[in-house]
Design a protein around this motif. Structure first.
Motif, PDB file in Angstrom:
ATOM      1  N   TYR A 252       0.803  -1.228   0.000  1.00  0.00           N
ATOM      2  CA  TYR A 252       0.000   0.000   0.000  1.00  0.00           C
ATOM      3  C   TYR A 252       0.834   1.275   0.000  1.00  0.00           C
ATOM      4  CZ  TYR A 252      -4.102  -2.903   0.894  1.00  0.00           C
ATOM      5  OH  TYR A 252      -5.116  -3.836   0.794  1.00  0.00           O
ATOM      6  N   VAL A 303     -11.026 -12.053   1.687  1.00  0.00           N
ATOM      7  CA  VAL A 303     -11.284 -10.661   1.319  1.00  0.00           C
ATOM      8  C   VAL A 303      -9.977  -9.937   1.018  1.00  0.00           C
ATOM      9  CG1 VAL A 303     -12.090  -8.437   2.201  1.00  0.00           C
ATOM     10  CG2 VAL A 303     -13.456 -10.501   2.571  1.00  0.00           C
ATOM     11  N   GLN A 304      -8.962 -10.118   1.883  1.00  0.00           N
ATOM     12  CA  GLN A 304      -7.711  -9.391   1.721  1.00  0.00           C
ATOM     13  C   GLN A 304      -6.900  -9.899   0.538  1.00  0.00           C
ATOM     14  OE1 GLN A 304      -7.095  -6.635   3.299  1.00  0.00           O
ATOM     15  NE2 GLN A 304      -5.190  -6.360   2.161  1.00  0.00           N
ATOM     16  N   SER A 305      -7.124 -11.137   0.105  1.00  0.00           N
ATOM     17  CA  SER A 305      -6.374 -11.665  -1.044  1.00  0.00           C
ATOM     18  C   SER A 305      -6.640 -10.862  -2.311  1.00  0.00           C
ATOM     19  CB  SER A 305      -6.734 -13.136  -1.277  1.00  0.00           C
ATOM     20  OG  SER A 305      -8.081 -13.267  -1.697  1.00  0.00           O
ATOM     21  N   ALA A 306      -7.772 -10.154  -2.358  1.00  0.00           N
ATOM     22  CA  ALA A 306      -8.086  -9.316  -3.518  1.00  0.00           C
ATOM     23  C   ALA A 306      -7.440  -7.936  -3.423  1.00  0.00           C
ATOM     24  CB  ALA A 306      -9.598  -9.169  -3.650  1.00  0.00           C
ATOM     25  N   THR A 307      -6.679  -7.685  -2.356  1.00  0.00           N
ATOM     26  CA  THR A 307      -6.027  -6.391  -2.100  1.00  0.00           C
ATOM     27  C   THR A 307      -7.010  -5.238  -2.252  1.00  0.00           C
ATOM     28  OG1 THR A 307      -4.045  -7.376  -3.105  1.00  0.00           O
ATOM     29  CG2 THR A 307      -3.910  -5.064  -2.475  1.00  0.00           C
ATOM     30  N   PRO A 308      -8.042  -5.206  -1.422  1.00  0.00           N
ATOM     31  CA  PRO A 308      -8.997  -4.093  -1.485  1.00  0.00           C
ATOM     32  C   PRO A 308      -8.353  -2.804  -0.990  1.00  0.00           C
ATOM     33  CG  PRO A 308      -9.407  -5.410   0.464  1.00  0.00           C
ATOM     34  CD  PRO A 308      -8.330  -6.120  -0.299  1.00  0.00           C
ATOM     35  N   THR A 309      -9.040  -1.705  -1.169  1.00  0.00           N
ATOM     36  CA  THR A 309      -8.521  -0.446  -0.636  1.00  0.00           C
ATOM     37  C   THR A 309      -8.374  -0.566   0.880  1.00  0.00           C
ATOM     38  OG1 THR A 309     -10.771   0.417  -0.448  1.00  0.00           O
ATOM     39  CG2 THR A 309      -9.557   0.927  -2.472  1.00  0.00           C
ATOM     40  N   MET A 313     -12.181  -1.409   3.588  1.00  0.00           N
ATOM     41  CA  MET A 313     -12.301  -2.859   3.522  1.00  0.00           C
ATOM     42  C   MET A 313     -11.048  -3.578   3.998  1.00  0.00           C
ATOM     43  SD  MET A 313     -14.413  -5.216   3.076  1.00  0.00           S
ATOM     44  CE  MET A 313     -15.732  -4.238   2.362  1.00  0.00           C
ATOM     45  N   GLY A 314      -9.863  -3.120   3.572  1.00  0.00           N
ATOM     46  CA  GLY A 314      -8.636  -3.775   4.004  1.00  0.00           C
ATOM     47  C   GLY A 314      -8.443  -3.695   5.503  1.00  0.00           C
ATOM     48  N   ALA A 317     -10.827  -6.128   7.198  1.00  0.00           N
ATOM     49  CA  ALA A 317     -10.375  -7.516   7.054  1.00  0.00           C
ATOM     50  C   ALA A 317      -9.248  -7.831   8.020  1.00  0.00           C
ATOM     51  CB  ALA A 317      -9.928  -7.772   5.613  1.00  0.00           C
ATOM     52  N   SER A 376       2.973  -9.660  -5.677  1.00  0.00           N
ATOM     53  CA  SER A 376       1.647  -9.697  -5.081  1.00  0.00           C
ATOM     54  C   SER A 376       1.644 -10.647  -3.889  1.00  0.00           C
ATOM     55  CB  SER A 376       0.612 -10.167  -6.107  1.00  0.00           C
ATOM     56  OG  SER A 376      -0.639 -10.409  -5.495  1.00  0.00           O
TER      57      SER A 376
END
Length: 413
Positions: A252, A303-309, A313-314, A317, A376
């Motif tokens: 991030y 949820v965090q595997s999708a690297t949300p903002t 959301m991050g 999670a 990633s």
């Protein structure tokens, strides 16, 4: 039936003497101080990466070495605590930890090799956990041990002290400063512990040789069942507590100080949830608490595997996983308190604690390698979700059966 209920005709829980709470408080402080020392390298990982030109894998190795040494060291330290008691072992572990802390602060931060050597011996601080669990267990009756061990587990908040103070002290003064302060605190605690700590008067002291006790411990089903659970619950906590600053900086773009502060928030929530997990286990049973915790870890990792903002959301999670890993760690040792033989609690704790630490050693190396190869962290988080899902199934089958088989014995007792 997940957990045997209390017989309404049973006698009320035995009262806990006031001295037991004092011993619990002193043990928790000792755990926190030693964990503070154990976690000194993690917040400085990004700094050493830049100043020494380390690769992602080398940085991961640097912060993971104290974890693996502290984990494996819990096996003999737990067995020694069974034999000699926490009154001797807490001051001893604290004094020994002073040596690598001073080395790292004064001379051991100029090269990767020096840091790895210092980090290896810094692992001694991580063995304090295996001293505290049998020490606290002996002071409390079985029906209060989930809460007592959960409260003791709050000492893992020592990693938060390190996260919040280390980088600030380095920026305000020098690299040596946080190490010198930590060494001084360790010495003060060792003196206080030597003068005030006392082992429980009815502590069971084993007489068999160390090798015989360890062999007997490894034959117990509770040893392996709790080890598997703790490798996921506490291992996940340790992995995030040492690697989260690096993750947030790479994933991030956060500054070193911001990443360290967010890691401290993760740690503090996990610490706060640990006694709650133990307290809930005393009331509804460790199976239910573990199942709920592991299900939440699976969800948060996916949820965090999708690297949300990161906001919101991050953050949600990560905080959900922090709460779940803390509660799951507390529930695991409530499970140990129910099934481990009193004279082998230290030995069981040592092996289980080692499994938890090793569970925290491997993920940073995997995450560093995957990030170096793919740029990633998604695959690493998917692996966490899969492991937590397997642990969830294990909890609903083997752990549940172990407690059900134990129920008649406990009720009769």
């Amino acid at each position: 039936m997940l957990q045997p209920s209390r017989n309404p005709q049973q006698a009320p829980p035995a009262p806990v003497p006031g001295r037991a709470w004092l011993m619990l408080a002193l043990a928790t402080v000792g755990f926190a101080v030693n964990f503070w020392a154990w976690a000194l390298l993690s917040p400085l990982g990004p700094r050493f990466k830049d100043s020494l030109g380390l690769s992602s894998f080398q940085q991961s190795l640097l912060v993971a070495v104290p974890v693996v040494v502290g984990s494996l060291g819990r096996i003999p330290v737990g067995a020694l605590t069974d034999r000699y008691g926490g009154r001797l072992m807490f001051p001893l572990v604290s004094v020994v930890t002073v040596v690598p802390v001073l080395y790292l602060g004064l001379a051991g931060h100029s090269s990767l090799t020096a840091l790895l050597v210092g980090g290896f011996f810094l692992g001694v601080g991580g063995t304090a956990f295996a001293v505290g669990v049998p020490f606290v267990n002996a002071w409390f009756p079985p029906e209060r041990r989930g809460l007592a061990i959960g409260l003791f587990g709050m000492g893992m908040g020592g990693t938060a002290i390190s996260a919040l103070s280390t980088v600030k002290l380095v920026k305000a003064h020098s690299v040596e400063t946080p190490f010198l302060i930590t060494a001084a605190v360790l010495v003060v605690y060792a003196v206080v512990a030597a003068l005030v700590l006392r082992d429980a008067p009815d502590r069971v002291v084993p007489t068999e040789p160390l090798s015989t006790r360890l062999a007997a411990t490894l034959r117990l089903g509770i040893t392996w069942q709790a080890s598997a659970l703790y490798a996921v619950a506490f291992g996940g906590y340790v992995a995030f507590s040492v690697y989260l600053p690096t993750y947030l900086k790479n994933g991030y773009g956060l500054t070193q100080a911001d990443a360290a502060n967010r890691m401290a928030g993760f740690v503090l929530l996990a610490v706060a949830m640990r006694p709650i997990g133990g307290w809930l286990s005393d009331r509804v049973g460790p199976v239910r608490v573990l199942a709920g915790s592991l299900a939440l870890v699976v969800t948060g990792a996916l949820v965090q595997s999708a690297t949300p903002t990161l906001a919101p959301m991050g953050t949600i999670a990560f905080l959900a996983m922090a709460a779940a890993l803390g509660a799951g760690s507390g529930a695991t040792f409530a499970f140990v308190a129910l099934l481990a033989p009193p004279q082998r609690t230290g030995s069981v704790t040592g092996v289980v604690g080692a499994a938890g630490g090793l569970g925290g050693f491997i993920p940073p190396l995997v995450m560093g390698s995957l990030y170096g190869s793919y740029g990633s962290y998604a695959v690493g988080l998917l692996l966490l979700a899969a492991v937590a899902a397997v642990a969830l199934v294990f909890t609903g089958t083997e752990v549940r059966r172990a407690l059900t088989r134990r129920a008649p014995v406990r009720t009769a007792h």
